[in-house]
Scaffold this motif. Sequence first.
Motif, PDB file in Angstrom:
ATOM      1  N   ASP A 182      10.800  40.488  43.346  1.00 16.69           N
ATOM      2  CA  ASP A 182       9.356  40.675  43.502  1.00 16.69           C
ATOM      3  C   ASP A 182       8.626  40.322  42.213  1.00 16.69           C
ATOM      4  O   ASP A 182       7.533  39.727  42.238  1.00 16.69           O
ATOM      5  CB  ASP A 182       9.051  42.124  43.894  1.00 16.69           C
ATOM      6  N   LYS A 183       9.230  40.690  41.074  1.00 17.70           N
ATOM      7  CA  LYS A 183       8.611  40.374  39.783  1.00 17.70           C
ATOM      8  C   LYS A 183       8.577  38.863  39.555  1.00 17.70           C
ATOM      9  O   LYS A 183       7.578  38.327  39.045  1.00 17.70           O
ATOM     10  CB  LYS A 183       9.392  41.062  38.661  1.00 17.70           C
ATOM     11  N   GLU A 186       5.821  37.521  41.583  1.00 16.50           N
ATOM     12  CA  GLU A 186       4.542  37.914  40.983  1.00 16.50           C
ATOM     13  C   GLU A 186       4.181  36.999  39.824  1.00 16.50           C
ATOM     14  O   GLU A 186       3.032  36.535  39.713  1.00 16.50           O
ATOM     15  CB  GLU A 186       4.629  39.365  40.514  1.00 16.50           C
ATOM     16  N   GLU A 190       1.103  34.157  39.374  1.00 17.34           N
ATOM     17  CA  GLU A 190       0.144  34.147  38.271  1.00 17.34           C
ATOM     18  C   GLU A 190       0.092  32.780  37.601  1.00 17.34           C
ATOM     19  O   GLU A 190      -0.958  32.366  37.105  1.00 17.34           O
ATOM     20  CB  GLU A 190       0.497  35.245  37.271  1.00 17.34           C
TER      21      GLU A 190
END
Length: 277
Positions: A182-183, A186, A190
């Motif tokens: 998930d990171k 993410e 970005e």
Amino acid sequence: MRYTVDDLLTLMAVLRDPDQGCPWDIRQDWDSIVPHTLEEAYEVADAIERRAYDELPGELGDLLFQVVYYARFGEEEGRFDFADVVHALTAKMLRRHPHVFPDGTLESRRPPGADPDGVEQRHVKQNWEALKAREREQRARAPASALDDVPRALPALSRAAKLGKRAAGAGFDFDDVRGVMDKVHEELAEVEEALTRDDGEHAGEKVGDLLFAVTQLARRLKADPEQALRATSARFEARFRYVEQRLGEGEQRLHRAPAEELERCWQAAKRLESLKR
């Protein structure tokens, strides 16, 4: 005749002799040797990856020579000598292996079968990290951080993995691999957002965050990120060279080739690679 460690130390002393030594070796100092140390360590890793075991004695010798250099600098400045290096290493390893040397001496041994259920073995890694943490606390003047002693000179991927491992050991980690994934998503989002705003500088910063997250993913998967990227780079190099050969001689040939042809050659390289496995 086979040379010994004492012979190697004598050789270094002569090389560094102000009157009779080698001008290049005499000029060297702590800082100037560091790049050579890193290079020699990589050459050892490269020989192992290529399974070039016949080259390893020479490459390991080059790496050992770097240690001898630093020991000589220390001796010349009255700080320490090679014997101190050997003593410090041996003493540290004895401290960190109480499951092997229960009395902390080279002569002591754990009785065979003393840990039949493997309970001690399961705690060896935890004990190792705890011992290293205590050593850091003893060396530090200020309160020790879990990130102390992570060398800044490490390759970026290796250092990122080590920082993540140290933080995880202190309880700062994702719950599971899904959390790391998930990171990664993410951070990638970005990067895409920054590119949408045409903010190249911020996108570059976020790429660093993305790389760090991917490094932690590798750590959670028990894959060394440095080795993983080196393996991928080797595969890319082999495939690219195959594409070059298929398209003929000359760099311009690659530039003129249609994208479809480049893709066909690339896929052919991948198929050939899979057949060799």
